[in-house]
Design a protein around this motif. Structure first.
Motif, short mmCIF file in Angstrom:
data_model
loop_
_atom_site.label_atom_id
_atom_site.label_comp_id
_atom_site.label_asym_id
_atom_site.label_seq_id
_atom_site.Cartn_x
_atom_site.Cartn_y
_atom_site.Cartn_z
N LEU A 60 0.83 -1.21 0.00
CA LEU A 60 0.00 0.00 0.00
C LEU A 60 0.86 1.26 0.00
CD1 LEU A 60 -2.95 0.92 0.11
CD2 LEU A 60 -2.81 0.88 2.60
N GLY A 61 0.56 2.16 -0.95
CA GLY A 61 1.30 3.41 -1.03
C GLY A 61 0.47 4.64 -0.76
N ALA A 62 -0.87 4.53 -0.91
CA ALA A 62 -1.73 5.70 -0.70
C ALA A 62 -3.11 5.24 -0.25
CB ALA A 62 -1.84 6.53 -1.97
N ILE A 63 -3.71 6.03 0.64
CA ILE A 63 -5.08 5.81 1.07
C ILE A 63 -5.87 7.08 0.78
CG2 ILE A 63 -6.64 5.37 3.01
CD1 ILE A 63 -4.36 3.87 4.38
N VAL A 64 -6.96 6.94 0.05
CA VAL A 64 -7.86 8.05 -0.26
C VAL A 64 -9.14 7.84 0.55
CG1 VAL A 64 -9.15 9.25 -2.06
CG2 VAL A 64 -6.90 8.25 -2.59
N ILE A 65 -9.47 8.78 1.41
CA ILE A 65 -10.66 8.65 2.26
C ILE A 65 -11.79 9.46 1.64
CG2 ILE A 65 -11.61 8.93 4.58
CD1 ILE A 65 -8.69 8.91 5.59
N ALA A 66 -12.69 8.78 0.94
CA ALA A 66 -13.78 9.43 0.22
C ALA A 66 -15.06 9.34 1.04
CB ALA A 66 -13.97 8.80 -1.15
N ALA A 67 -15.10 10.07 2.13
CA ALA A 67 -16.26 10.10 3.01
C ALA A 67 -16.18 11.37 3.84
CB ALA A 67 -16.28 8.88 3.92
N THR A 68 -17.31 11.76 4.43
CA THR A 68 -17.32 12.91 5.32
C THR A 68 -17.28 12.39 6.76
OG1 THR A 68 -18.60 14.23 3.75
CG2 THR A 68 -18.55 14.99 6.04
N LEU A 69 -16.14 12.59 7.41
CA LEU A 69 -15.93 12.16 8.78
C LEU A 69 -15.49 13.35 9.62
CD1 LEU A 69 -13.88 8.91 7.99
CD2 LEU A 69 -16.34 9.06 8.45
N SER A 70 -15.41 13.16 10.92
CA SER A 70 -14.96 14.23 11.80
C SER A 70 -13.56 14.69 11.41
CB SER A 70 -14.93 13.72 13.25
OG SER A 70 -14.08 14.52 14.04
N PRO A 71 -13.36 15.99 11.16
CA PRO A 71 -12.01 16.48 10.81
C PRO A 71 -10.97 16.16 11.88
CG PRO A 71 -13.67 18.15 10.32
CD PRO A 71 -14.37 17.07 11.08
N ARG A 72 -11.36 16.22 13.15
CA ARG A 72 -10.42 15.89 14.22
C ARG A 72 -9.96 14.43 14.11
NH1 ARG A 72 -10.19 18.65 19.06
NH2 ARG A 72 -12.28 19.48 18.63
N TYR A 73 -10.91 13.53 13.85
CA TYR A 73 -10.58 12.12 13.70
C TYR A 73 -9.67 11.89 12.49
CZ TYR A 73 -11.16 7.23 12.38
OH TYR A 73 -10.92 5.93 12.00
N VAL A 74 -10.00 12.54 11.37
CA VAL A 74 -9.23 12.34 10.14
C VAL A 74 -7.80 12.81 10.32
CG1 VAL A 74 -9.00 13.11 7.75
CG2 VAL A 74 -11.21 12.37 8.61
N ARG A 75 -7.60 13.98 10.90
CA ARG A 75 -6.24 14.49 11.09
C ARG A 75 -5.43 13.56 11.98
NH1 ARG A 75 -8.61 20.04 10.95
NH2 ARG A 75 -7.75 21.04 9.09
N ALA A 76 -6.07 12.95 12.96
CA ALA A 76 -5.36 12.04 13.86
C ALA A 76 -4.88 10.78 13.16
CB ALA A 76 -6.26 11.67 15.05
N LEU A 77 -5.47 10.44 12.02
CA LEU A 77 -5.06 9.25 11.29
C LEU A 77 -3.60 9.32 10.85
CD1 LEU A 77 -8.19 8.55 9.03
CD2 LEU A 77 -7.48 7.28 11.07
N ARG A 78 -3.11 10.54 10.60
CA ARG A 78 -1.73 10.66 10.13
C ARG A 78 -0.74 10.08 11.12
NH1 ARG A 78 0.69 10.21 5.65
NH2 ARG A 78 0.96 8.37 6.95
#
Length: 266
Positions: free
Chosen positions: A83-101
């Motif tokens: 795996l080289g890239a993940i594209v998250i095509a959904a509307t989720l909590s911005p706080r949660y998404v940023r924490a994924l990094r």
């Protein structure tokens, strides 16, 4: 283009898979299922899906499914070795998404890619997609995005697109709340509320929302689910507020929407 996979049960996942297939691009799928039920989520299916997976387009219904796909039952973020890239095509909590990094190996590029548009728009490739993430990765995936959408807008680094989408939906939600108040006042005074809606351009006969319009339920067609959706939009918006931000009007809108019931035009 090789190594693309689409996973999740979000409403546009099947449309993405179909559009890529119609364009001659082979994309593995996981968990998409059919309108009648979920897809195969066995360990064997997950192993087949991750074989040679280079770009994962994640279309989850919510955070719980995101957790399952990336870290828990399927754990694609750990188990997909190529795996080289993940594209998250959904509307989720911005706080949660940023924490994924901080939870995913730095070698894997992350792109947040929420969309604006209906299920039909997804089928016809008329979605608008906000993009956040490394510019070089976004540019390398542009041929894929062009097949899935009518328009893409890069907002900045990873997480910026999700925040922009939430702000876009927040504008729609608060506008809906104020419109609801106006209709309640009109009803109390014996005014034909359908005429108010027609004059406001918000759902009279023959009136259609623009294709890029935020995905909210028009006044006059509200259900309990659609009202709950609006409340969630406001809650997500609070995730993006900086320390010391003035939250009085947004909190007031949240209170209004939590207290309303589904209604239809008379």
């Amino acid at each position: 283009m090789n190594g693309i996979g689409i996973a999740g049960s979000g409403r546009i996942a099947r449309s993405f898979a179909t559009r890529l297939s119609d364009a001659g691009i082979s994309a593995a799928t996981f968990g998409l299922g059919t309108p009648e039920g979920g897809g195969d989520r066995t360990q064997r299916a997950a192993q087949r899906f991750t074989a040679g997976l280079g770009t994962l387009i994640l279309v989850p219904a919510d955070i719980a499914e995101t957790e399952a796909l990336l870290f828990e039952e399927q754990a694609f973020a750990r188990n997909a070795k190529s795996l080289g890239a993940i594209v998250i095509a959904a509307t989720l909590s911005p706080r949660y998404v940023r924490a994924l990094r901080g939870r995913i190996d730095a070698r894997i590029a992350l792109i947040d890619a929420p969309v604006i548009g209906t299920g039909r728009a997804a089928e016809e490739g008329r979605l608008t997609m906000f993009l956040g993430g490394p510019l070089d990765v976004i540019q390398s995936l542009k041929p894929v995005f062009d097949l899935l959408t009518r328009k893409t807008v890069r907002m900045g680094g990873f997480g910026s697109a999700m925040a922009a989408k939430v702000m876009n939906d927040f504008l729609a939600a608060t506008n809906n709340a104020v419109t609801r108040i106006a209709l309640d006042w009109a009803e109390a005074q014996g005014i034909d509320e359908a005429r108010i809606v027609e004059m406001a351009g918000r759902g009279g006969e023959g009136s259609e929302a623009p294709e890029d319009a935020p995905t909210f339920c028009p006044i006059g067609q509200q259900t309990e689910d659609s009202i709950n959706h609006l409340v969630h939009e406001v809650e997500h918006a609070f995730d993006t507020a900086l320390a010391g931000a003035h939250l009085t009007p947004p909190r007031a809108f949240e209170t209004v929407m939590r207290s309303v019931k589904a209604r239809h035009l008379h």
